[in-house]
Design a protein around this motif. Structure first.
Motif, PDB file in Angstrom:
ATOM      1  N   GLN A  65      43.322  34.097   1.453  1.00 29.55           N
ATOM      2  CA  GLN A  65      43.766  32.924   0.713  1.00 29.55           C
ATOM      3  C   GLN A  65      45.278  32.952   0.604  1.00 29.55           C
ATOM      4  OE1 GLN A  65      41.615  32.632  -3.067  1.00 29.55           O
ATOM      5  NE2 GLN A  65      40.566  30.913  -2.115  1.00 29.55           N
ATOM      6  N   VAL A  66      45.839  31.771   0.420  1.00 30.24           N
ATOM      7  CA  VAL A  66      47.273  31.660   0.205  1.00 30.24           C
ATOM      8  C   VAL A  66      47.534  31.145  -1.200  1.00 30.24           C
ATOM      9  CG1 VAL A  66      47.705  31.248   2.657  1.00 30.24           C
ATOM     10  CG2 VAL A  66      47.455  29.314   1.136  1.00 30.24           C
ATOM     11  N   SER A  67      48.744  31.393  -1.672  1.00 28.52           N
ATOM     12  CA  SER A  67      49.159  30.875  -2.969  1.00 28.52           C
ATOM     13  C   SER A  67      50.513  30.212  -2.805  1.00 28.52           C
ATOM     14  CB  SER A  67      49.254  32.003  -4.003  1.00 28.52           C
ATOM     15  OG  SER A  67      50.347  32.848  -3.715  1.00 28.52           O
ATOM     16  N   LYS A  68      50.883  29.395  -3.763  1.00 31.09           N
ATOM     17  CA  LYS A  68      52.150  28.674  -3.655  1.00 31.09           C
ATOM     18  C   LYS A  68      53.347  29.600  -3.845  1.00 31.09           C
ATOM     19  CE  LYS A  68      51.795  26.849  -8.366  1.00 31.09           C
ATOM     20  NZ  LYS A  68      51.661  25.590  -9.108  1.00 31.09           N
ATOM     21  N   GLU A  69      53.110  30.811  -4.344  1.00 32.45           N
ATOM     22  CA  GLU A  69      54.190  31.772  -4.518  1.00 32.45           C
ATOM     23  C   GLU A  69      54.514  32.519  -3.222  1.00 32.45           C
ATOM     24  OE1 GLU A  69      51.428  31.744  -6.578  1.00 32.45           O
ATOM     25  OE2 GLU A  69      52.381  30.748  -8.273  1.00 32.45           O
ATOM     26  N   MET A  70      53.616  32.455  -2.246  1.00 35.74           N
ATOM     27  CA  MET A  70      53.811  33.175  -0.984  1.00 35.74           C
ATOM     28  C   MET A  70      54.923  32.539  -0.167  1.00 35.74           C
ATOM     29  SD  MET A  70      49.875  33.876   0.163  1.00 35.74           S
ATOM     30  CE  MET A  70      50.275  34.813   1.630  1.00 35.74           C
ATOM     31  N   ARG A  71      55.641  33.387   0.576  1.00 38.08           N
ATOM     32  CA  ARG A  71      56.663  32.881   1.488  1.00 38.08           C
ATOM     33  C   ARG A  71      55.983  32.235   2.693  1.00 38.08           C
ATOM     34  NH1 ARG A  71      60.182  37.466   3.422  1.00 38.08           N
ATOM     35  NH2 ARG A  71      58.125  38.353   3.728  1.00 38.08           N
ATOM     36  N   ILE A  72      56.638  31.242   3.266  1.00 34.90           N
ATOM     37  CA  ILE A  72      56.099  30.535   4.433  1.00 34.90           C
ATOM     38  C   ILE A  72      55.731  31.522   5.534  1.00 34.90           C
ATOM     39  CG2 ILE A  72      56.585  28.835   6.236  1.00 34.90           C
ATOM     40  CD1 ILE A  72      56.371  27.530   3.520  1.00 34.90           C
ATOM     41  N   ILE A  73      56.610  32.459   5.826  1.00 37.05           N
ATOM     42  CA  ILE A  73      56.364  33.417   6.902  1.00 37.05           C
ATOM     43  C   ILE A  73      55.115  34.249   6.622  1.00 37.05           C
ATOM     44  CG2 ILE A  73      57.917  35.204   5.997  1.00 37.05           C
ATOM     45  CD1 ILE A  73      57.411  34.251   9.700  1.00 37.05           C
ATOM     46  N   ASN A  80      41.294  25.602   2.085  1.00 35.21           N
ATOM     47  CA  ASN A  80      40.090  24.973   2.654  1.00 35.21           C
ATOM     48  C   ASN A  80      39.995  25.281   4.133  1.00 35.21           C
ATOM     49  OD1 ASN A  80      39.119  23.850   0.288  1.00 35.21           O
ATOM     50  ND2 ASN A  80      40.137  21.901   0.605  1.00 35.21           N
ATOM     51  N   PHE A  81      41.122  25.190   4.828  1.00 39.18           N
ATOM     52  CA  PHE A  81      41.150  25.522   6.251  1.00 39.18           C
ATOM     53  C   PHE A  81      40.730  26.972   6.472  1.00 39.18           C
ATOM     54  CE2 PHE A  81      43.580  27.589   9.637  1.00 39.18           C
ATOM     55  CZ  PHE A  81      43.058  26.929  10.743  1.00 39.18           C
ATOM     56  N   LEU A  82      41.297  27.882   5.709  1.00 43.10           N
ATOM     57  CA  LEU A  82      40.973  29.297   5.870  1.00 43.10           C
ATOM     58  C   LEU A  82      39.504  29.584   5.567  1.00 43.10           C
ATOM     59  CD1 LEU A  82      44.158  30.887   4.286  1.00 43.10           C
ATOM     60  CD2 LEU A  82      43.521  30.891   6.711  1.00 43.10           C
ATOM     61  N   GLY A  83      38.951  28.856   4.611  1.00 42.22           N
ATOM     62  CA  GLY A  83      37.545  29.046   4.268  1.00 42.22           C
ATOM     63  C   GLY A  83      36.606  28.468   5.299  1.00 42.22           C
ATOM     64  N   ALA A  84      37.088  27.488   6.049  1.00 41.95           N
ATOM     65  CA  ALA A  84      36.262  26.816   7.046  1.00 41.95           C
ATOM     66  C   ALA A  84      36.185  27.605   8.345  1.00 41.95           C
ATOM     67  CB  ALA A  84      36.793  25.418   7.305  1.00 41.95           C
ATOM     68  N   GLU A  85      37.095  28.543   8.528  1.00 41.38           N
ATOM     69  CA  GLU A  85      37.105  29.300   9.796  1.00 41.38           C
ATOM     70  C   GLU A  85      35.926  30.237   9.884  1.00 41.38           C
ATOM     71  OE1 GLU A  85      41.461  29.630  11.536  1.00 41.38           O
ATOM     72  OE2 GLU A  85      41.011  31.148  10.041  1.00 41.38           O
TER      73      GLU A  85
END
Length: 67
Positions: free
Chosen positions: A3-11, A62-67
């Protein structure tokens, strides 16, 4: 499932799954390769591009969960 969070860096988000890049580009975030991607959080980048960071995080997860 990753999962990603809004605090994560783009890279770091791209490193979770490179297939996220087209989603970011489609949202108008063409900063994928710029130096800002190394230091800027998803929230900061979203706000600069006039996007709601919470909506973007939901789309990416959602994308990551759909993979």
């Amino acid at each position: 499932m990753a999962q990603v969070s809004k605090e994560m860096r783009i890279i770091d988000i791209i490193n979770v799954d490179y297939d996220i890049v087209p989603i970011l580009l489609n949202e108008g975030m063409h900063c994928i390769g710029c130096p800002s991607a190394q230091a800027e959080s998803l929230e900061e980048a979203a706000l600069v591009h006039g996007l709601d960071p919470d909506v973007l995080v939901a789309r990416l997860n959602n994308f990551l969960g759909a993979e």
